[in-house]
Write an enzyme that holds these catalytic residues in place. Structure first.
Site, PDB file in Angstrom:
ATOM      1  N   CYS A   1      23.030 -24.793  38.711  1.00 57.63           N
ATOM      2  CA  CYS A   1      22.060 -24.041  39.404  1.00 57.63           C
ATOM      3  C   CYS A   1      20.870 -23.832  38.482  1.00 57.63           C
ATOM      4  CB  CYS A   1      22.366 -22.591  39.858  1.00 57.63           C
ATOM      5  SG  CYS A   1      23.413 -22.696  41.120  1.00 57.63           S
TER       6      CYS A   1
ATOM      7  N   CYS B   1      26.917 -22.750  45.350  1.00 52.57           N
ATOM      8  CA  CYS B   1      26.406 -21.386  44.961  1.00 52.57           C
ATOM      9  C   CYS B   1      25.358 -20.897  45.731  1.00 52.57           C
ATOM     10  CB  CYS B   1      26.055 -21.596  43.372  1.00 52.57           C
ATOM     11  SG  CYS B   1      27.386 -22.276  42.316  1.00 52.57           S
TER      12      CYS B   1
ATOM     13  N   GLU C   1      31.958 -21.444  50.164  1.00 50.34           N
ATOM     14  CA  GLU C   1      32.979 -21.962  49.661  1.00 50.34           C
ATOM     15  C   GLU C   1      33.618 -23.029  50.723  1.00 50.34           C
ATOM     16  OE1 GLU C   1      35.589 -19.356  47.559  1.00 50.34           O
ATOM     17  OE2 GLU C   1      34.232 -19.003  45.924  1.00 50.34           O
TER      18      GLU C   1
ATOM     19  N   GLU D   1      22.745 -19.520  44.366  1.00 54.25           N
ATOM     20  CA  GLU D   1      21.084 -19.635  43.974  1.00 54.25           C
ATOM     21  C   GLU D   1      20.669 -21.139  44.622  1.00 54.25           C
ATOM     22  OE1 GLU D   1      24.059 -18.890  42.257  1.00 54.25           O
ATOM     23  OE2 GLU D   1      23.276 -18.064  40.329  1.00 54.25           O
TER      24      GLU D   1
END
Ligand code: THU
Length: 165
Positions: A116, A74, A65, A76
């Site tokens: 994602c 993210c 983050e 993924e």
């Protein structure tokens, strides 16, 4: 003429991790380890992803983050960027995803976000392989054979190619 079309997809649901095949179980355990490396001070929702490549190599990713939230990424997509950057000729065959909230792995599987899904779809069309998606929770696990189940009617490389002038 109007046609009503239906799209459905099947996925497996497991109540116990030990019912997964050994390769998927290993991938889930790497995703769970990856969770511990996530940088998620804002949401406190830590996500880990583990990708198995055709050679058997496993690549990890976590969410990272940022105080300027759109700069975060993210798990993924981090794992996929890692896989492509470091092993571009070794195609991903599976991705496992695990998440932790309040220091506990989530009971239920966490489905990948729309961004994602789109990035996983791109990787399937780049490599021509399906990527098995293993969404793991403490109480249940879902196994989905290809991103097309989670992203039907997707825009991908093939649409792009066929629409070139
Ligand atoms: N997150 C992921 O890493 N993967 C997903 O598929 C859903 C959400 C992250 C993004 C953000 O750091 C945190 O989870 C809360 O949204």
């Amino acid at each position: 003429m109007i046609r009503i079309n239906n799209i459905s997809f099947s996925y497996q649901e497991f109540d116990m991790d030990n019912e997964l095949n050994p390769g998927d179980r290993e991938l889930v355990s790497v995703a769970r380890e990856a969770v511990l490396h996530a940088y998620a001070p804002y949401s406190k929702f830590r996500v880990g992803a583990a990708i198995r490549l055709e050679s058997g190599t496993i690549v990890r990713g976590t969410n990272v983050e940022n105080a300027a939230s759109p700069s975060g990424i993210c798990a993924e997509r981090n794992a996929l960027s890692n896989a492509i950057s470091n092993h571009s000729n070794d195609k991903p065959v599976a991705i496992a995803i695990a998440a932790m909230a309040e220091e506990e792995l989530t009971d239920n599987p966490i489905p990948p976000c729309g961004n994602c899904r789109q990035v996983i779809a791109e990787e399937e069309s780049r490599t021509g392989n399906h990527i098995r998606i293993i969404l793991s929770g403490k109480k249940k696990t879902f196994v989905i054979e290809s991103i097309s189940g989670l992203l039907p009617l997707q825009f991908n490389l093939n649409n792009f190619k066929t629409n070139l002038p």
